[in-house]
Enzyme design. Structure first.
Site, PDB file in Angstrom:
ATOM      1  N   THR A   9       0.890  -1.150   0.000  1.00 16.55           N
ATOM      2  CA  THR A   9       0.000   0.000   0.000  1.00 16.55           C
ATOM      3  C   THR A   9       0.927   1.198   0.000  1.00 16.55           C
ATOM      4  O   THR A   9       2.120   1.063   0.219  1.00 16.55           O
ATOM      5  CB  THR A   9      -0.946   0.046   1.222  1.00 16.55           C
ATOM      6  OG1 THR A   9      -2.092   0.811   0.863  1.00 16.55           O
ATOM      7  CG2 THR A   9      -0.323   0.645   2.439  1.00 16.55           C
ATOM      8  N   LYS A  41      -8.070   3.824   2.799  1.00 12.87           N
ATOM      9  CA  LYS A  41      -7.093   3.584   3.863  1.00 12.87           C
ATOM     10  C   LYS A  41      -6.770   4.854   4.639  1.00 12.87           C
ATOM     11  O   LYS A  41      -5.876   4.866   5.474  1.00 12.87           O
ATOM     12  CB  LYS A  41      -5.815   2.998   3.267  1.00 12.87           C
ATOM     13  CG  LYS A  41      -6.054   1.711   2.483  1.00 12.87           C
ATOM     14  CD  LYS A  41      -4.812   1.305   1.721  1.00 12.87           C
ATOM     15  CE  LYS A  41      -5.167   0.404   0.576  1.00 12.87           C
ATOM     16  NZ  LYS A  41      -4.064   0.239  -0.362  1.00 12.87           N
ATOM     17  N   GLY A  53      -4.310   7.321   8.572  1.00 11.65           N
ATOM     18  CA  GLY A  53      -4.181   6.344   7.493  1.00 11.65           C
ATOM     19  C   GLY A  53      -3.408   5.153   7.998  1.00 11.65           C
ATOM     20  O   GLY A  53      -2.799   5.197   9.065  1.00 11.65           O
ATOM     21  N   SER A 132       4.707  -0.059   0.796  1.00 11.36           N
ATOM     22  CA  SER A 132       5.679  -0.511  -0.199  1.00 11.36           C
ATOM     23  C   SER A 132       6.082   0.583  -1.177  1.00 11.36           C
ATOM     24  O   SER A 132       7.196   0.595  -1.675  1.00 11.36           O
ATOM     25  CB  SER A 132       5.128  -1.714  -0.971  1.00 11.36           C
ATOM     26  OG  SER A 132       3.948  -1.352  -1.655  1.00 11.36           O
TER      27      SER A 132
END
Length: 179
Positions: A9, A41, A53, A132
């Site tokens: 994400t 998110k 988040g 990531s």
């Protein structure tokens, strides 16, 4: 039986010109399969005065959001104090210790990353980047902040789009909340 591996994400938050923006991509990946394209998110919490988040397991993050909001209520919206108290609980509680997520929280003055390993980190430059694609989004955001007059929301959007063009676990379905 193999445990499913949740990967990726990208969450990015920053402040500029009195505004705070926190955004994310919408991709949910399980192993090598994209399961969802428009996941939310990021959200506004505590009477729409704080942005939050997450990266990691969604159910874990939502459980942490609930506890974090309770801490904000208990400490009258004091972001740092609520973060430290949540982290204490996260480390000491047997149930919470198993939760796998990182939280990014911010208001118009403070940006924090909260982890289950006991970290409450306030980045020097106020930019939060998780997941990531976080390093790609962070690099792009730093460049935009240095070389442009773009607003916070625009920088978050453009930086997340750059991350989505590099990181396979980040898509271009961007969701941004702003204070």
């Amino acid at each position: 039986m193999n445990k499913l591996k949740f990967t990726g994400t990208t969450v990015l938050g920053l402040r500029r010109n009195g505004k705070a923006a926190l955004g994310c991509d919408g991709q949910v990946t399980v192993g090598e399969i994209v399961m969802k394209h428009n996941a939310r998110k990021v959200q506004k919490i505590y009477n729409n005065t704080i942005l939050a988040g997450f990266a990691g397991a969604a159910a874990d993050a939502f459980a942490l959001f609930e506890r974090f909001e309770a801490k904000l209520e208990a400490y009258n919206g004091n972001l740092k104090r609520a973060a430290v108290e949540l982290t204490k609980d996260w480390r000491l509680d047997k149930y919470l210790r198993r939760l796998e997520a990182l939280l990014a929280v911010m208001d118009k003055e403070i940006s924090l990353v909260i982890s289950g390993s006991g970290d409450v980190i306030e980045p020097d430059d106020g930019i939060i980047a998780l997941g990531s694609g976080g390093a790609y989004a962070l690099s792009a955001a730093k460049a935009y902040l240095e070389c442009s007059q773009l607003e916070a929301k625009t920088i978050v959007e453009k930086s997340l789009l750059i991350a989505s063009s590099i990181d396979v676990y980040t898509n271009d379905k961007i969701i941004i909340e702003e204070l």
